[in-house]
Design a protein around this motif. Structure first.
Motif, PDB file in Angstrom:
ATOM      1  N   GLN A  62       0.791  -1.136  -0.076  1.00 15.35           N
ATOM      2  CA  GLN A  62      -0.013  -0.059   0.028  1.00 15.35           C
ATOM      3  C   GLN A  62       0.763   1.261   0.190  1.00 15.35           C
ATOM      4  OE1 GLN A  62      -3.502   0.264   2.751  1.00 15.35           O
ATOM      5  NE2 GLN A  62      -3.972  -1.895   2.212  1.00 15.35           N
ATOM      6  N   ALA A  63       2.186   1.215   0.543  1.00 12.34           N
ATOM      7  CA  ALA A  63       2.819   2.236   0.523  1.00 12.34           C
ATOM      8  C   ALA A  63       3.451   2.712  -0.827  1.00 12.34           C
ATOM      9  CB  ALA A  63       4.152   2.086   1.516  1.00 12.34           C
ATOM     10  N   ARG A  64       3.479   1.490  -1.610  1.00 15.83           N
ATOM     11  CA  ARG A  64       4.227   1.774  -2.984  1.00 15.83           C
ATOM     12  C   ARG A  64       3.182   2.402  -3.798  1.00 15.83           C
ATOM     13  NH1 ARG A  64       6.540  -3.480  -1.994  1.00 15.83           N
ATOM     14  NH2 ARG A  64       4.639  -4.366  -3.085  1.00 15.83           N
ATOM     15  N   ALA A  65       1.684   2.135  -3.450  1.00 15.55           N
ATOM     16  CA  ALA A  65       0.541   2.545  -3.972  1.00 15.55           C
ATOM     17  C   ALA A  65       0.316   3.959  -3.696  1.00 15.55           C
ATOM     18  CB  ALA A  65      -0.506   1.552  -3.879  1.00 15.55           C
ATOM     19  N   GLY A  66       1.085   4.633  -2.877  1.00 14.91           N
ATOM     20  CA  GLY A  66       0.730   5.778  -2.430  1.00 14.91           C
ATOM     21  C   GLY A  66      -0.047   6.161  -1.120  1.00 14.91           C
ATOM     22  N   MET A  67      -0.169   4.962  -0.468  1.00 15.10           N
ATOM     23  CA  MET A  67      -0.947   4.875   1.040  1.00 15.10           C
ATOM     24  C   MET A  67       0.118   4.538   2.019  1.00 15.10           C
ATOM     25  SD  MET A  67      -4.183   2.929  -0.542  1.00 15.10           S
ATOM     26  CE  MET A  67      -5.062   2.985   1.164  1.00 15.10           C
ATOM     27  N   PRO A  68       1.060   5.516   2.456  1.00 16.29           N
ATOM     28  CA  PRO A  68       1.955   5.026   3.371  1.00 16.29           C
ATOM     29  C   PRO A  68       1.536   4.749   4.823  1.00 16.29           C
ATOM     30  CG  PRO A  68       2.145   7.364   3.072  1.00 16.29           C
ATOM     31  CD  PRO A  68       1.096   6.880   1.982  1.00 16.29           C
ATOM     32  N   GLY A  69       0.446   4.932   5.103  1.00 20.48           N
ATOM     33  CA  GLY A  69      -0.017   4.345   6.567  1.00 20.48           C
ATOM     34  C   GLY A  69      -0.037   5.822   7.470  1.00 20.48           C
ATOM     35  N   PRO A  70      -0.008   5.452   8.948  1.00 18.64           N
ATOM     36  CA  PRO A  70       0.107   4.201   9.586  1.00 18.64           C
ATOM     37  C   PRO A  70      -1.286   3.525   9.311  1.00 18.64           C
ATOM     38  CG  PRO A  70      -0.331   5.878  11.115  1.00 18.64           C
ATOM     39  CD  PRO A  70      -0.180   6.497   9.842  1.00 18.64           C
ATOM     40  N   SER A  71      -2.474   3.787   9.025  1.00 14.09           N
ATOM     41  CA  SER A  71      -3.478   3.139   9.029  1.00 14.09           C
ATOM     42  C   SER A  71      -3.380   2.260   7.837  1.00 14.09           C
ATOM     43  CB  SER A  71      -4.778   4.173   8.895  1.00 14.09           C
ATOM     44  OG  SER A  71      -5.983   3.239   9.063  1.00 14.09           O
ATOM     45  N   LEU A  72      -3.732   0.807   8.062  1.00 13.97           N
ATOM     46  CA  LEU A  72      -3.933  -0.080   6.932  1.00 13.97           C
ATOM     47  C   LEU A  72      -4.955  -0.614   6.764  1.00 13.97           C
ATOM     48  CD1 LEU A  72      -1.901  -1.984   5.466  1.00 13.97           C
ATOM     49  CD2 LEU A  72      -1.789  -3.442   7.346  1.00 13.97           C
ATOM     50  N   VAL A  73      -5.388  -0.485   5.372  1.00 18.28           N
ATOM     51  CA  VAL A  73      -6.767  -1.197   4.939  1.00 18.28           C
ATOM     52  C   VAL A  73      -6.576  -2.453   4.697  1.00 18.28           C
ATOM     53  CG1 VAL A  73      -8.544  -1.031   3.143  1.00 18.28           C
ATOM     54  CG2 VAL A  73      -7.426   1.157   3.971  1.00 18.28           C
ATOM     55  N   LEU A  74      -7.498  -3.286   5.290  1.00 16.34           N
ATOM     56  CA  LEU A  74      -7.556  -4.827   5.012  1.00 16.34           C
ATOM     57  C   LEU A  74      -8.631  -5.156   4.117  1.00 16.34           C
ATOM     58  CD1 LEU A  74      -7.141  -6.240   8.599  1.00 16.34           C
ATOM     59  CD2 LEU A  74      -5.458  -5.982   6.943  1.00 16.34           C
ATOM     60  N   PRO A  75      -8.416  -5.207   2.788  1.00 14.32           N
ATOM     61  CA  PRO A  75      -9.544  -5.346   1.961  1.00 14.32           C
ATOM     62  C   PRO A  75     -10.293  -6.897   1.773  1.00 14.32           C
ATOM     63  CG  PRO A  75      -7.573  -5.423   0.757  1.00 14.32           C
ATOM     64  CD  PRO A  75      -7.187  -5.069   2.081  1.00 14.32           C
ATOM     65  N   MET A  76     -10.124  -7.503   2.816  1.00 15.10           N
ATOM     66  CA  MET A  76     -10.264  -9.118   3.207  1.00 15.10           C
ATOM     67  C   MET A  76     -10.791  -9.529   4.205  1.00 15.10           C
ATOM     68  SD  MET A  76      -7.024  -8.457   3.486  1.00 15.10           S
ATOM     69  CE  MET A  76      -6.119  -8.764   2.147  1.00 15.10           C
ATOM     70  N   PRO A  77     -11.738 -10.139   4.368  1.00 17.59           N
ATOM     71  CA  PRO A  77     -12.240 -10.751   5.873  1.00 17.59           C
ATOM     72  C   PRO A  77     -11.176 -11.689   6.471  1.00 17.59           C
ATOM     73  CG  PRO A  77     -13.404 -11.764   4.212  1.00 17.59           C
ATOM     74  CD  PRO A  77     -12.548 -10.993   3.428  1.00 17.59           C
ATOM     75  N   ARG A  78     -11.288 -11.834   7.840  1.00 18.12           N
ATOM     76  CA  ARG A  78     -10.674 -12.687   8.508  1.00 18.12           C
ATOM     77  C   ARG A  78     -10.165 -14.150   7.997  1.00 18.12           C
ATOM     78  NH1 ARG A  78      -9.841  -8.103  10.570  1.00 18.12           N
ATOM     79  NH2 ARG A  78     -10.070  -7.741  12.665  1.00 18.12           N
ATOM     80  N   ALA A  79     -11.374 -14.464   7.361  1.00 20.33           N
ATOM     81  CA  ALA A  79     -11.472 -15.843   6.861  1.00 20.33           C
ATOM     82  C   ALA A  79     -10.389 -16.025   5.686  1.00 20.33           C
ATOM     83  CB  ALA A  79     -12.830 -16.317   6.393  1.00 20.33           C
ATOM     84  N   ASP A  80     -10.437 -15.034   4.840  1.00 25.19           N
ATOM     85  CA  ASP A  80      -9.571 -14.785   3.927  1.00 25.19           C
ATOM     86  C   ASP A  80      -7.845 -14.985   4.341  1.00 25.19           C
ATOM     87  OD1 ASP A  80     -11.709 -15.239   2.081  1.00 25.19           O
ATOM     88  OD2 ASP A  80     -11.206 -13.219   1.288  1.00 25.19           O
ATOM     89  N   ILE A  81      -7.613 -14.256   5.348  1.00 28.11           N
ATOM     90  CA  ILE A  81      -6.338 -14.117   6.006  1.00 28.11           C
ATOM     91  C   ILE A  81      -6.090 -15.441   6.444  1.00 28.11           C
ATOM     92  CG2 ILE A  81      -4.883 -13.166   7.719  1.00 28.11           C
ATOM     93  CD1 ILE A  81      -6.877 -10.492   7.544  1.00 28.11           C
ATOM     94  N   ALA A  82      -6.847 -16.053   7.320  1.00 23.72           N
ATOM     95  CA  ALA A  82      -6.726 -17.515   7.723  1.00 23.72           C
ATOM     96  C   ALA A  82      -6.330 -18.269   6.741  1.00 23.72           C
ATOM     97  CB  ALA A  82      -8.004 -18.077   8.811  1.00 23.72           C
ATOM     98  N   ASP A  83      -7.104 -18.546   5.674  1.00 23.75           N
ATOM     99  CA  ASP A  83      -7.072 -19.430   4.402  1.00 23.75           C
ATOM    100  C   ASP A  83      -5.564 -19.027   3.675  1.00 23.75           C
ATOM    101  OD1 ASP A  83      -9.106 -20.870   5.212  1.00 23.75           O
ATOM    102  OD2 ASP A  83     -10.338 -19.969   3.566  1.00 23.75           O
ATOM    103  N   HIS A  84      -5.102 -17.594   3.944  1.00 22.50           N
ATOM    104  CA  HIS A  84      -4.001 -17.601   2.898  1.00 22.50           C
ATOM    105  C   HIS A  84      -2.758 -17.904   3.837  1.00 22.50           C
ATOM    106  CE1 HIS A  84      -1.078 -15.270   0.747  1.00 22.50           C
ATOM    107  NE2 HIS A  84      -0.714 -14.427   1.555  1.00 22.50           N
ATOM    108  N   LEU A  85      -2.876 -17.687   5.349  1.00 25.55           N
ATOM    109  CA  LEU A  85      -1.919 -17.960   6.105  1.00 25.55           C
ATOM    110  C   LEU A  85      -1.568 -19.426   6.619  1.00 25.55           C
ATOM    111  CD1 LEU A  85      -1.604 -14.733   8.175  1.00 25.55           C
ATOM    112  CD2 LEU A  85      -0.212 -15.436   6.058  1.00 25.55           C
ATOM    113  N   GLY A  86      -2.660 -20.237   6.242  1.00 21.13           N
ATOM    114  CA  GLY A  86      -2.685 -21.570   6.738  1.00 21.13           C
ATOM    115  C   GLY A  86      -3.063 -21.678   8.228  1.00 21.13           C
ATOM    116  N   LEU A  87      -3.904 -20.704   8.499  1.00 20.09           N
ATOM    117  CA  LEU A  87      -4.402 -20.558  10.042  1.00 20.09           C
ATOM    118  C   LEU A  87      -6.056 -20.652  10.152  1.00 20.09           C
ATOM    119  CD1 LEU A  87      -2.289 -17.536  11.310  1.00 20.09           C
ATOM    120  CD2 LEU A  87      -1.668 -19.946  11.543  1.00 20.09           C
TER     121      LEU A  87
END
Length: 247
Positions: free
Chosen positions: A182-207
């Motif tokens: 997101q910083a490379r896209a011009g959104m340096p933070g510190p607020s981070l947008v999560l464009p996905m629900p917790r279930a997607d994060i879990a399935d991505h990280l194997g949790l």
């Protein structure tokens, strides 16, 4: 379910040195995509081959196993890439954010389901048109190949890294990686947008979803992040996250 503010993933490009020629030069993510290294002649050629596609939240762009007919650049919103194993288990292979190129592959068929997270806007190119442009402009073909190789190397490196991490370290790494994108896209933070629900994060990280929630809570308790909303994370101590990831 309420969706996150995906319009926040609509980016502002840097100023152009030369006067804009066509719609591609007005693209909000041109500075992130492969188009950034193309000449005006090449950009104009892309203009003639490009079309706009807008997906509603949850819409399916492609299914695993379907024949590939197009490639896409995400210009607004986000996509998730989902793969189903032979036994039916769901794995989120990754997320495509503004500036990401989707569908570039040597395979004849899509390797993942591709689904929209919120309303998503794409710049679409037919494979036949891209092949003709590659023959006409070898520089474009070379840059596409370079980008595909970079993404393959990055995916391999992340797979090896995740295998060595515990769940909390995986979460720290995920947040830092998303923040960097997101910083490379011009959104340096510190607020981070999560464009996905917790279930997607879990399935991505194997949790599990419960483990994702516990990890976020643990990071908040340590004072590394704040959680002002379901789809937002404020990074309070980036160095602390980096130290945790490297542990």
């Amino acid at each position: 379910m309420s969706w996150p503010p995906f319009d926040n993933l609509c980016l502002t490009p840097p100023p152009e040195a030369a006067a804009p020629l066509g719609p591609c030069l007005h693209c909000q993510v041109r500075h992130l995509s492969v188009c950034a290294v193309l000449s005006h002649e090449e950009i104009n050629a892309l203009d003639t081959a490009a079309s706009l596609q807008v997906l509603a939240p949850g819409a399916v762009l492609a299914r695993q196993g379907e024949q590939r007919r197009h490639v896409f650049t995400v210009t607004r919103g986000a996509l998730r890439l989902v793969r189903l194993s032979a036994d039916g288990r769901r794995q989120v292979a990754g997320f495509a954010l503004p500036g990401d190129f989707v569908g570039l592959s040597g395979a004849a068929a899509h390797q993942n389901d591709i689904e929209a997270l919120g309303e998503t806007e794409l710049c679409r190119f037919g494979l036949d048109a891209m092949q003709r442009l590659g023959e006409q402009f070898p520089h474009l073909r070379g840059k596409l190949l370079e980008r595909a190789c970079d993404e393959l190397d990055s995916a391999h490196e992340r797979m090896m890294s995740l295998a060595r991490m515990n769940p909390t370290e995986r979460m720290a790494d995920f947040l830092l990686t998303l923040a960097a994108r997101q910083a490379r896209a011009g959104m340096p933070g510190p607020s981070l947008v999560l464009p996905m629900p917790r279930a997607d994060i879990a399935d991505h990280l194997g949790l599990t979803v419960e483990t994702v929630s516990r990890c976020l809570t643990a990071l908040r308790t340590r004072g590394l992040i704040a959680l002002p909303g379901t789809y937002r994370v404020d990074i309070l101590d980036r160095r602390g996250l980096e130290t945790l990831k490297a542990a």
